[in-house]
Design an enzyme around this catalytic site. Sequence first.
Site, PDB file in Angstrom:
ATOM      1  N   GLU A  28       0.848  -1.193   0.000  1.00  9.72           N
ATOM      2  CA  GLU A  28       0.000   0.000   0.000  1.00  9.72           C
ATOM      3  C   GLU A  28       0.883   1.241   0.000  1.00  9.72           C
ATOM      4  OE1 GLU A  28      -2.109   0.986   3.713  1.00  9.72           O
ATOM      5  OE2 GLU A  28      -1.396  -0.937   4.468  1.00  9.72           O
ATOM      6  N   HIS A  34      -2.908  -9.301  12.356  1.00 12.73           N
ATOM      7  CA  HIS A  34      -2.297  -8.095  11.795  1.00 12.73           C
ATOM      8  C   HIS A  34      -1.966  -7.187  12.973  1.00 12.73           C
ATOM      9  CE1 HIS A  34      -1.447  -4.424   9.826  1.00 12.73           C
ATOM     10  NE2 HIS A  34      -2.601  -3.843  10.122  1.00 12.73           N
ATOM     11  N   CYS A  82      -3.593  -2.968   4.515  1.00 14.93           N
ATOM     12  CA  CYS A  82      -2.687  -3.987   5.075  1.00 14.93           C
ATOM     13  C   CYS A  82      -3.133  -5.412   4.767  1.00 14.93           C
ATOM     14  CB  CYS A  82      -2.568  -3.807   6.585  1.00 14.93           C
ATOM     15  SG  CYS A  82      -2.043  -2.158   7.036  1.00 14.93           S
TER      16      CYS A  82
HETATM   17  N1  COA Z   1       1.709   3.542  30.406  1.00 12.43           N
HETATM   18  C1  COA Z   1       1.028   2.477  29.908  1.00 12.43           C
HETATM   19  N2  COA Z   1       0.004   2.597  29.028  1.00 12.43           N
HETATM   20  C2  COA Z   1      -0.326   3.841  28.611  1.00 12.43           C
HETATM   21  C3  COA Z   1       0.339   4.982  29.090  1.00 12.43           C
HETATM   22  C4  COA Z   1       1.405   4.791  30.024  1.00 12.43           C
HETATM   23  N3  COA Z   1       2.090   5.840  30.507  1.00 12.43           N
HETATM   24  N4  COA Z   1      -0.218   6.056  28.505  1.00 12.43           N
HETATM   25  C5  COA Z   1      -1.207   5.605  27.681  1.00 12.43           C
HETATM   26  N5  COA Z   1      -1.275   4.261  27.752  1.00 12.43           N
HETATM   27  C6  COA Z   1      -2.172   3.368  27.023  1.00 12.43           C
HETATM   28  C7  COA Z   1      -3.590   3.870  26.909  1.00 12.43           C
HETATM   29  O1  COA Z   1      -4.343   3.570  28.070  1.00 12.43           O
HETATM   30  C8  COA Z   1      -4.062   3.112  25.688  1.00 12.43           C
HETATM   31  O2  COA Z   1      -4.387   1.796  26.043  1.00 12.43           O
HETATM   32  P1  COA Z   1      -5.796   1.146  25.577  1.00 12.43           P
HETATM   33  O3  COA Z   1      -5.776   1.184  24.067  1.00 12.43           O
HETATM   34  O4  COA Z   1      -5.734  -0.238  26.113  1.00 12.43           O
HETATM   35  O5  COA Z   1      -6.856   2.010  26.133  1.00 12.43           O
HETATM   36  C9  COA Z   1      -2.805   3.044  24.823  1.00 12.43           C
HETATM   37  O6  COA Z   1      -1.707   3.315  25.681  1.00 12.43           O
HETATM   38  C10 COA Z   1      -2.769   4.063  23.688  1.00 12.43           C
HETATM   39  O7  COA Z   1      -3.051   5.311  24.231  1.00 12.43           O
HETATM   40  P2  COA Z   1      -4.029   6.304  23.468  1.00 12.43           P
HETATM   41  O8  COA Z   1      -4.201   7.512  24.301  1.00 12.43           O
HETATM   42  O9  COA Z   1      -5.259   5.595  23.007  1.00 12.43           O
HETATM   43  O10 COA Z   1      -3.100   6.633  22.231  1.00 12.43           O
HETATM   44  P3  COA Z   1      -3.384   7.534  20.972  1.00 12.43           P
HETATM   45  O11 COA Z   1      -4.788   7.969  20.867  1.00 12.43           O
HETATM   46  O12 COA Z   1      -2.322   8.573  20.919  1.00 12.43           O
HETATM   47  O13 COA Z   1      -3.074   6.526  19.771  1.00 12.43           O
HETATM   48  C11 COA Z   1      -3.693   4.835  18.246  1.00 12.43           C
HETATM   49  C12 COA Z   1      -3.375   5.154  19.712  1.00 12.43           C
HETATM   50  C13 COA Z   1      -3.763   3.351  18.003  1.00 12.43           C
HETATM   51  C14 COA Z   1      -5.053   5.449  17.900  1.00 12.43           C
HETATM   52  C15 COA Z   1      -2.579   5.451  17.362  1.00 12.43           C
HETATM   53  O14 COA Z   1      -1.367   4.801  17.600  1.00 12.43           O
HETATM   54  C16 COA Z   1      -2.873   5.423  15.890  1.00 12.43           C
HETATM   55  O15 COA Z   1      -3.570   6.280  15.355  1.00 12.43           O
HETATM   56  N6  COA Z   1      -2.275   4.439  15.166  1.00 12.43           N
HETATM   57  C17 COA Z   1      -2.399   4.339  13.736  1.00 12.43           C
HETATM   58  C18 COA Z   1      -3.645   3.602  13.299  1.00 12.43           C
HETATM   59  C19 COA Z   1      -3.667   2.201  13.736  1.00 12.43           C
HETATM   60  O16 COA Z   1      -2.644   1.651  14.020  1.00 12.43           O
HETATM   61  N7  COA Z   1      -4.887   1.606  13.732  1.00 12.43           N
HETATM   62  C20 COA Z   1      -5.098   0.232  14.160  1.00 12.43           C
HETATM   63  C21 COA Z   1      -6.030  -0.559  13.308  1.00 12.43           C
HETATM   64  S1  COA Z   1      -5.399  -0.836  11.684  1.00 12.43           S
END
Ligand code: COA
Length: 384
Positions: free
Chosen positions: A79, A233, A111
């Site tokens: 992709e 994945h 993906c």
């Molecule tokens: N210690 C431990 N865990 C922590 C933490 C710390 N200090 N701070 C945050 N976390 C945890 C949160 O509780 C959360 O856990 P949960 O998902 O079990 O609730 C996790 O870390 C992620 O934190 P969050 O605030 O949700 O992160 P974010 O909003 O900045 O981003 C994604 C998370 C996945 C949305 C982001 O990485 C993203 O956009 N990724 C790209 C898209 C993707 O990968 N999609 C997946 C499907 S294909």
Amino acid sequence: MTIGIHDISAATGSLVFALADLAEHEGIDVGKYHRGIGQTEMSLTAEDEDIVTMAARAAAPIIERHGTEGLRTVIFATESGIDQSKAASVFLHRLLGLPRAVRVVEVKEACYSATAAIQFALGIVARRADERVLVIASDVARYELNSSGEATQGAGAVAMLISENPAVLEIEPVSGVWTDDVWDFWRPNDRSTALVDGRYSVQVYLESLEGAWNDYRAHGGADFSSFARVCYHQPFTRMAVKGQQRLARIADPDGESTDIDRLADTVEYNSRIGNSYTASIYLAFLSLLDNGPDLSAERIGFFSYGSGAVGEFFGGVLVPGYKSQLRTEELQNMLAARRPIGYDEYRHRHIAYDRVGDFETADETHGDVRFAGVEQHKRLYEAR
Ligand code: COA
């Protein structure tokens, strides 16, 4: 007749950036990356690397071991394509020295597409058992700086040879599939970084898993308890945990545990490489093969997801003796040999990534092939 993965090999970018560095500069607790999303590092490509050079690096050992006899199809899943018209596998065809009598093509659906490629390959071999198909998944995952996806970037390629009487994994005929037209992640033609609604993509991933699993069962798929492991994945490795929890809840509601511990061997490579999009689920599989116990004759589940969105669940049985086919040390050496870069260099490379017009790349890598630059809109690759 059994058909499946006869050989599997992987490669990654030559540079590595630690998420501890990113967290420090963002002023946040690194626990969010290490534990929250389950990532410690991301692989990055050097200037003279891209999806084609990583693919060549992954596929070369397979061609070296098995030759080209019966190899009449190459399917390249990506992709992060490098041309809107010419398939990345055409470049690869020359770099690998494949015969003229080969059809090559590129496939896309975020993906997920490497799984479609494998299904197409199984169909070809089912019609002509003397043919073999090379399937390659290769991607560079890039998000905007300071975006939620930034910490989940990465780069990697997995090459797989699909044949009759496979030496690694016999793929079973039942598959469960699921599709819905949604906007959770996409990359328009005028952008080199993906757009993502991160939290929504997690939600759609889990809906897709549930839908694909239900379809798998409706078509006679095996019981959840018969899977020794499931490879998911992994856009970030904690996603596999969320997937396993959801699957256990719907597929095994009376089960005592969601068996999260059994995921450990599948996340080793992805936690260090980052998201490699199409390659990610097969890196999870390779991680299990390389780092897990001998699971000969055991059934492995696969959940493949591509945003947009398509999901597929299928199973396969590991062939006794598969451990003797692996190149564990080579991949571990490749990971260890990546050059660590700091925050400033990482940011500079991210911004400098998009180059237009003619340019030459710096000679930064030592592999057998390199991306030399662009001349008159043509991408140039050199074999060393
Ligand atoms: N210690 C431990 N865990 C922590 C933490 C710390 N200090 N701070 C945050 N976390 C945890 C949160 O509780 C959360 O856990 P949960 O998902 O079990 O609730 C996790 O870390 C992620 O934190 P969050 O605030 O949700 O992160 P974010 O909003 O900045 O981003 C994604 C998370 C996945 C949305 C982001 O990485 C993203 O956009 N990724 C790209 C898209 C993707 O990968 N999609 C997946 C499907 S294909």
